[in-house]
Scaffold this active site. Structure first.
Site, short mmCIF file in Angstrom:
data_model
loop_
_atom_site.label_atom_id
_atom_site.label_comp_id
_atom_site.label_asym_id
_atom_site.label_seq_id
_atom_site.Cartn_x
_atom_site.Cartn_y
_atom_site.Cartn_z
N CYS A 192 1.89 5.38 12.25
CA CYS A 192 1.86 4.36 13.29
C CYS A 192 2.27 4.90 14.65
O CYS A 192 2.36 4.17 15.61
CB CYS A 192 2.77 3.18 12.88
SG CYS A 192 2.18 2.30 11.42
N HIS B 56 0.81 -1.23 0.00
CA HIS B 56 0.00 0.00 0.00
C HIS B 56 0.84 1.27 0.00
O HIS B 56 0.29 2.38 -0.08
CB HIS B 56 -1.01 0.00 1.15
CG HIS B 56 -0.45 0.30 2.50
ND1 HIS B 56 -0.54 1.54 3.07
CD2 HIS B 56 0.19 -0.47 3.39
CE1 HIS B 56 0.02 1.52 4.27
NE2 HIS B 56 0.47 0.30 4.49
#
Length: 366
Positions: A314, A194
């Protein structure tokens, strides 16, 4: 909408969407099945492996995973568990993605000696990594391109230096941001679909021949028993298609980067953290806006339909430890913005971004 957060994720390209849809409709068999539908699905996996390995420029094995986090965990824990009888020392850096940094934390708690090098403390990071290796070192893990700043580590130099000093030491590279952009040298390389206009939910781990790994997942014995579980054929088909479609010429990224750096240089109190264009990828620019916290600027730009990031997706809501390890102050880290391009971005979008930053400074700077 102006999307400039491509280091977090990219929009799936038309080629990937088409490949996934066609596979879901026409080639939905289980690749472990022995009948025709299974064999056709297996051919899809083989074809995707071939094109990914060609883009990596490697010969070896490729194991499909659920994404970069799993690939990094499989590489780190798999290598350490396979080699821990040889030694207990690991060398890494302080600018790694959380999916490497957190496993390192766990290994340290288990009694392993983990040397975590900060670039700001070493003028020559690559040589420092090599120098940190001794006869007890079983693993070196360093990312190819930092996801927050675009900072490039010369993995070829690291790999050659480590192998010359300790041939049996395994070298791993988180190649997620570097794949398709820079050459990567390592025994183990983690990549993700991705980030290059493939689909979320699939990644891969490259393993050089004769590199030992122990599995983290047990079950049906797929992929040589190293990563059991039925392979997501549709996502893997899209992964292969995205690699085929990804540009090999990055002139456009460089042009966009220079187009952004010019207005940033004209704004008072803006510090470009991606300083050295020769040592960073052209599709990522990190800068700090003095007196305006990242979150405030990010949401101000969002109100204008401009999407950027304050760092790693993240590490949501946390001040970047990467910028600190690179030598930037807490204030610079707290006001950092990351802009990351894709092949569809335009100079007109960059102009609107620069205008938005200027207006944000006028409104919020104290």
């Amino acid at each position: 909408m102006i999307y400039l957060d491509n280091a977090a994720t990219t929009k799936p390209c038309a080629e990937a969407v088409k490949a996934a849809a066609e596979c879901a409709e026409l080639c939905f068999g289980n690749p472990s099945s022995l009948h025709k539908m299974g064999i056709e699905a297996e051919k899809v996996l083989t074809g995707a492996k071939k094109v990914i390995l060609q883009r990596l420029g490697k010969e070896g094995e490729l194991y499909f995973t659920s994404g970069a986090t799993e690939s990094n965990n499989l590489a780190v824990f798999g290598a350490v568990n396979a080699l821990k009888r040889r030694g207990n020392r690991i060398v890494t850096t302080a600018i790694e993605h959380p999916s490497v940094a957190e496993p390192m934390k766990r290994l340290r708690e288990q009694g392993f000696e983990v040397a975590e090098l900060k670039p700001c403390e070493h003028e020559d990071l690559e040589q420092a990594i090599i120098d940190a290796v001794d006869d007890k070192t079983i693993l070196v893990s360093c990312m190819a391109v930092n996801n927050e700043t675009g900072f490039i580590v010369d993995t070829k130099r690291v790999y050659n230096g480590v192998k010359k000093k300790s041939p049996k030491c395994v070298v791993h590279s988180d190649g997620v941001q570097g794949f398709c952009k820079v050459p990567i040298s390592a025994d183990l390389i983690s990549i993700s679909a991705h980030k290059i206009h493939g689909m979320k939910g699939v990644g891969a781990l490259y393993k050089a021949k004769d590199t030992r790994l122990l599995p983290a997942v047990y079950g049906g014995g797929q992929q040589g028993g190293l990563r059991s579980g039925t392979e997501p054929v549709e996502l893997i088909a899209a992964f292969g298609a995205a690699v085929r479609a990804y540009p090999e010429n990055f002139t456009r990224f460089s042009e966009l980067k220079e187009h952004l750096l010019k207005p940033l240089s004209e704004l008072s109190g803006v510090t470009v953290n991606t300083k050295n264009s020769q040592n960073s990828v052209p599709n990522i620019v990190n800068f700090s806006v003095k007196g305006v916290r990242s979150e405030i600027m990010l949401h101000f730009l969002e109100e204008r339909g401009i999407f950027v990031s304050s760092g790693s997706a993240c590490s949501r809501g946390k001040v970047s430890t990467v910028l600190s390890a690179l030598g930037f102050s807490a204030a610079e880290a707290d006001s950092a913005i990351r802009v990351s391009f894709c092949r569809d971005n335009t100079k007109e979008e960059i102009d609107l971004l620069a205008e938005g930053i200027s207006d944000g400074i006028k409104r919020f700077r104290r």
